[in-house]
Design an enzyme around this catalytic site. Structure first.
Site, PDB file in Angstrom:
ATOM      1  N   ARG A 149      25.530  33.608  71.051  1.00 26.25           N
ATOM      2  CA  ARG A 149      26.674  32.709  71.302  1.00 26.25           C
ATOM      3  C   ARG A 149      27.048  32.696  72.784  1.00 26.25           C
ATOM      4  NH1 ARG A 149      28.560  35.697  74.193  1.00 26.25           N
ATOM      5  NH2 ARG A 149      29.690  37.608  73.806  1.00 26.25           N
ATOM      6  N   ASP A 159      31.897  37.801  68.642  1.00 24.06           N
ATOM      7  CA  ASP A 159      30.432  37.710  68.623  1.00 24.06           C
ATOM      8  C   ASP A 159      29.891  37.543  67.211  1.00 24.06           C
ATOM      9  OD1 ASP A 159      30.949  38.282  71.211  1.00 24.06           O
ATOM     10  OD2 ASP A 159      29.878  40.201  71.273  1.00 24.06           O
ATOM     11  N   GLY A 168      20.640  41.936  76.018  1.00 27.04           N
ATOM     12  CA  GLY A 168      21.474  42.566  77.035  1.00 27.04           C
ATOM     13  C   GLY A 168      21.979  41.588  78.083  1.00 27.04           C
ATOM     14  N   TYR A 190      37.714  47.727  82.444  1.00 25.62           N
ATOM     15  CA  TYR A 190      38.089  47.101  81.174  1.00 25.62           C
ATOM     16  C   TYR A 190      39.308  47.793  80.578  1.00 25.62           C
ATOM     17  CZ  TYR A 190      37.598  45.474  76.329  1.00 25.62           C
ATOM     18  OH  TYR A 190      37.826  44.953  75.073  1.00 25.62           O
ATOM     19  N   GLU A 223      38.836  33.736  77.964  1.00 22.35           N
ATOM     20  CA  GLU A 223      38.190  34.989  78.378  1.00 22.35           C
ATOM     21  C   GLU A 223      39.225  36.083  78.605  1.00 22.35           C
ATOM     22  OE1 GLU A 223      34.914  35.935  77.777  1.00 22.35           O
ATOM     23  OE2 GLU A 223      34.521  34.074  78.868  1.00 22.35           O
ATOM     24  N   HIS A 224      38.892  37.273  78.131  1.00 22.76           N
ATOM     25  CA  HIS A 224      39.779  38.433  78.243  1.00 22.76           C
ATOM     26  C   HIS A 224      41.111  38.196  77.526  1.00 22.76           C
ATOM     27  CE1 HIS A 224      37.653  41.387  80.681  1.00 22.76           C
ATOM     28  NE2 HIS A 224      37.106  40.381  81.329  1.00 22.76           N
ATOM     29  N   SER A 263      24.980  38.002  73.309  1.00 21.74           N
ATOM     30  CA  SER A 263      25.168  38.598  71.993  1.00 21.74           C
ATOM     31  C   SER A 263      23.911  38.680  71.126  1.00 21.74           C
ATOM     32  CB  SER A 263      26.265  37.853  71.246  1.00 21.74           C
ATOM     33  OG  SER A 263      27.149  38.784  70.745  1.00 21.74           O
ATOM     34  N   SER A 264      22.854  39.193  71.727  1.00 20.72           N
ATOM     35  CA  SER A 264      21.669  39.494  70.916  1.00 20.72           C
ATOM     36  C   SER A 264      22.021  40.541  69.868  1.00 20.72           C
ATOM     37  CB  SER A 264      20.531  39.997  71.803  1.00 20.72           C
ATOM     38  OG  SER A 264      20.811  41.289  72.326  1.00 20.72           O
TER      39      SER A 264
HETATM   40  P1  ADP Z   1      23.893  41.582  74.252  1.00 21.98           P
HETATM   41  O1  ADP Z   1      24.496  41.632  72.890  1.00 21.98           O
HETATM   42  O2  ADP Z   1      24.787  40.964  75.262  1.00 21.98           O
HETATM   43  O3  ADP Z   1      22.537  40.950  74.268  1.00 21.98           O
HETATM   44  P2  ADP Z   1      24.077  44.434  73.954  1.00 21.98           P
HETATM   45  O4  ADP Z   1      23.920  45.540  74.914  1.00 21.98           O
HETATM   46  O5  ADP Z   1      25.370  44.292  73.231  1.00 21.98           O
HETATM   47  O6  ADP Z   1      23.709  43.094  74.735  1.00 21.98           O
HETATM   48  O7  ADP Z   1      22.963  44.545  72.841  1.00 21.98           O
HETATM   49  C1  ADP Z   1      21.609  44.709  73.188  1.00 21.98           C
HETATM   50  C2  ADP Z   1      20.990  45.754  72.288  1.00 21.98           C
HETATM   51  O8  ADP Z   1      20.887  45.232  70.943  1.00 21.98           O
HETATM   52  C3  ADP Z   1      19.583  46.121  72.662  1.00 21.98           C
HETATM   53  O9  ADP Z   1      19.565  47.118  73.652  1.00 21.98           O
HETATM   54  C4  ADP Z   1      19.018  46.601  71.349  1.00 21.98           C
HETATM   55  O10 ADP Z   1      19.442  47.922  71.076  1.00 21.98           O
HETATM   56  C5  ADP Z   1      19.693  45.689  70.345  1.00 21.98           C
HETATM   57  N1  ADP Z   1      18.859  44.503  70.046  1.00 21.98           N
HETATM   58  C6  ADP Z   1      19.166  43.217  70.278  1.00 21.98           C
HETATM   59  N2  ADP Z   1      18.163  42.402  69.881  1.00 21.98           N
HETATM   60  C7  ADP Z   1      17.199  43.189  69.394  1.00 21.98           C
HETATM   61  C8  ADP Z   1      15.895  42.954  68.827  1.00 21.98           C
HETATM   62  N3  ADP Z   1      15.398  41.731  68.710  1.00 21.98           N
HETATM   63  N4  ADP Z   1      15.189  44.029  68.403  1.00 21.98           N
HETATM   64  C9  ADP Z   1      15.697  45.269  68.512  1.00 21.98           C
HETATM   65  N5  ADP Z   1      16.883  45.553  69.050  1.00 21.98           N
HETATM   66  C10 ADP Z   1      17.640  44.544  69.484  1.00 21.98           C
HETATM   67 MG    MG Z   2      26.285  42.662  72.347  1.00 20.27          MG
END
Ligand code: ADP
Ligand code: MG
Length: 391
Positions: A34, A181, A131, A231, A40-41, A135-136
Site C-alpha cells: 500500500r 498497513d 523494506g 518516533y 501522515e503521523h 508494506s511488504s
Molecule cells: P516493509 O513492510 O516496508 O516492506 P518491513 O521491514 O516492515 O518493510 O518488512 C520487511 C520484512 O518482511 C522483511 O525483512 C521480511 O522479514 C518480511 N518479508 C516481506 N516480504 C517477504 C517475502 N516475500 N518473503 C519473506 N519475507 C518477507
Molecule cells: Mg512493514
C-alpha cells in the site's frame, strides 16, 4: 484491465511450486502492498489515513499435504529459504526471522480464531519492494491469512483479518504498527482509496475515478538513521500537547482552539500539534475533493501536507524535500508529498497518466543530479485488496 505484472508473478510462483514440490498447487492467493496518499503521523493521534493498494503483491501458492498434518512448509523465493511452521503450536523464531510474519498469522488464526489448518506446502514471492515502506510485511501477513481461509474453506470478517495480521506484526515481528498497513491490504479496492478512521476503525471507499491520473512513487533511496528516538519523541510531544489542550482526542480540537492557547505551549510542541490538527483536516478534505474530482485541490493538499511534515513535524529530510520540490516544478504533476514515517523512503505524487513516463524520468534525473543518489520509481493505479486467485 488485466494486471500483466500480477499475472507474470503468479506464473512464476506456480512454476516455482512445481519445481520444488513436483506437483501443481491447488490454491493461489495475492495480497497487495500500500501507499498512503495523505494523513501522515496522525494514525496514532486518532486521525484519518487515506491509503490505496498498489499494484504490487505478495503471491502464495499452496497445496494441502496429507503426509504432513501439523506443519506448513513455506519457501520464500525472495529470501531463497524454506521455513517449517507448526500449525498446532506456532513458535516465534529468534533474530527477526522473516517466517515470524507468517507464524504470527498462523498463531492468530489457530489460537485467536479457532482455525484447524491441515498441513500444506507453499511458495511465496513478492513484487512489493521489501523494506521500502510500501508494506511488504503486511502483504505477506494478509496473503497468509487469505491462504489459510482458502485452505480451510472458512472465512473471518475482513476487519478481524486485518486485526489478526496487525497482532502478528506486534507480537511476532516486534513492530508496534497501527492498523493502516494490514487494513489496506485486506480492504482496498481497485479504482478506490480507503478513508480509514484510526479512532474507531471505520472506513469508507472513496472513488479514484479519473483513469487519466496515475500515482507515481519515487524512492529517495536514503534512510537516515536517527539516534534520538524520533518516533517516540513525536508521540510524547503529541500527548503533551493534548494534555495542555485539555482534550481527550485530537478529533475534539479545532485549529482555532489550538491557536487561542498558543501562549501555553513550548514552541516545538505547538508546531507538533499544529501538524496533527491541520493534517486531520487535510485528509478529510482530500477525500471530499476526490469524490468531486477536484484534483487540483487534492494536489494542493498534498503539497501542504508535505510542508507541514517538513516545517511543523520535522520528519522530512533534504532528499525528500528535493524530490517534492522538483516534482512541484514538473509539468503534469498534480501534487506530491513524502509518504511514510519520514527521514528518507518514498514520495508519492499524482501525475497525468499520458505524461507519466517522461515525468518520472525527468524527476529521477534531476534528483540524481542534485543529490548524487540514484532513485527508483514506479507507477501504479489503486490495486486490489487481498483475493483468492485459484482454489
Ligand atoms: P516493509 O513492510 O516496508 O516492506 P518491513 O521491514 O516492515 O518493510 O518488512 C520487511 C520484512 O518482511 C522483511 O525483512 C521480511 O522479514 C518480511 N518479508 C516481506 N516480504 C517477504 C517475502 N516475500 N518473503 C519473506 N519475507 C518477507
Ligand atoms: Mg512493514
Amino acid at each position: 484491465m488485466p494486471d500483466t505484472r500480477l499475472e507474470l508473478l503468479i506464473a512464476d510462483v506456480v512454476a516455482k511450486f512445481a519445481e520444488k514440490y513436483a506437483s501443481d498447487p491447488d490454491i493461489v492467493v495475492a495480497a497487495p502492498g500500500r501507499v498512503n496518499l495523505i494523513g501522515e503521523h496522525i494514525d496514532y493521534n486518532d486521525g484519518f489515513v487515506l491509503p490505496m493498494a498498489i499494484e504490487r503483491y505478495t503471491v502464495i501458492a499452496a497445496k494441502v499435504d496429507p503426509q504432513n498434518e501439523a506443519t506448513a512448509t513455506l519457501y520464500s523465493v525472495d529470501m531463497d529459504e524454506q521455513a517449517d511452521i507448526s500449525l498446532v503450536d506456532p513458535v516465534k523464531k529468534e533474530n527477526s526471522h522473516w517466517s515470524n510474519y507468517v507464524t504470527g498469522v498462523v498463531d492468530g488464526m489457530v489460537k485467536g480464531k479457532g482455525f484447524s489448518i491441515p498441513g500444506f506446502q507453499a511458495v511465496a514471492k513478492s513484487n512489493v519492494p521489501i523494506g521500502g515502506g510500501l508494506s511488504s510485511s503486511a502483504s505477506l501477513e494478509v496473503a497468509t491469512a487469505t491462504l489459510i481461509e482458502a485452505i480451510t474453506g472458512q472465512t473471518i470478517a475482513k476487519v478481524d483479518k486485518g486485526l489478526v495480521c496487525q497482532k502478528a506484526e506486534h507480537d511476532f515481528a516486534g513492530v508496534p504498527c497501527g492498523i493502516m498497513d494490514q487494513f489496506s491490504s485486506v480492504l482496498c479496492e481497485s479504482d478506490h482509496v480507503l478513508l480509514l478512521d484510526c479512532r474507531d476503525q471505520s472506513f469508507q471507499q472513496i472513488p479514484f475515478s479519473n483513469p487519466d491520473i496515475v500515482v507515481l512513487i519515487i524512492n529517495s533511496e536514503v534512510k537516515h538513521e536517527l539516534s534520538g528516538g524520533e518516533y517516540a519523541q513525536r508521540r510524547a510531544q503529541c500527548e503533551e500537547a493534548l494534555e495542555i489542550l485539555g482534550a481527550e482526542s485530537y478529533r475534539d480540537v479545532t485549529l482555532q482552539q489550538l491557536q487561542q492557547k498558543k501562549d501555553d505551549f513550548d514552541e516545538v510542541v505547538y508546531h507538533r500539534a499544529h501538524h496533527v490538527v491541520t493534517e486531520i483536516a487535510r485528509t478529510v478534505k482530500t477525500a471530499e475533493a476526490m469524490k468531486k474530482n477536484a484534483w487540483q485541490t487534492v494536489g494542493e493538499l498534498m503539497y501542504a501536507s508535505h510542508a507541514s511534515l517538513r516545517d511543523d513535524f520535522e520528519v522530512s529530510c533534504k532528499e525528500l524535500d528535493v524530490l517534492v520540490d522538483i516534482a512541484s516544478k514538473t509539468d503534469g504533476v498534480i501534487g506530491a508529498r513524502m509518504t511514510g514515517g519520514g527521514f528518507g523512503g518514498c514520495i508519492v505524487a499524482l501525475v497525468q497518466g499520458n505524461k507519466a513516463d517522461s515525468i518520472s524520468d525527468s524527476i529521477c534525473r534531476e534528483y540524481e543530479e542534485q543529490t548524487g543518489v540514484k532513485p527508483s520509481a514506479f507507477m501504479t493505479r489503486p490495486g486490489q485488496g487481498a483475493h483468492v486467485i485459484q482454489s
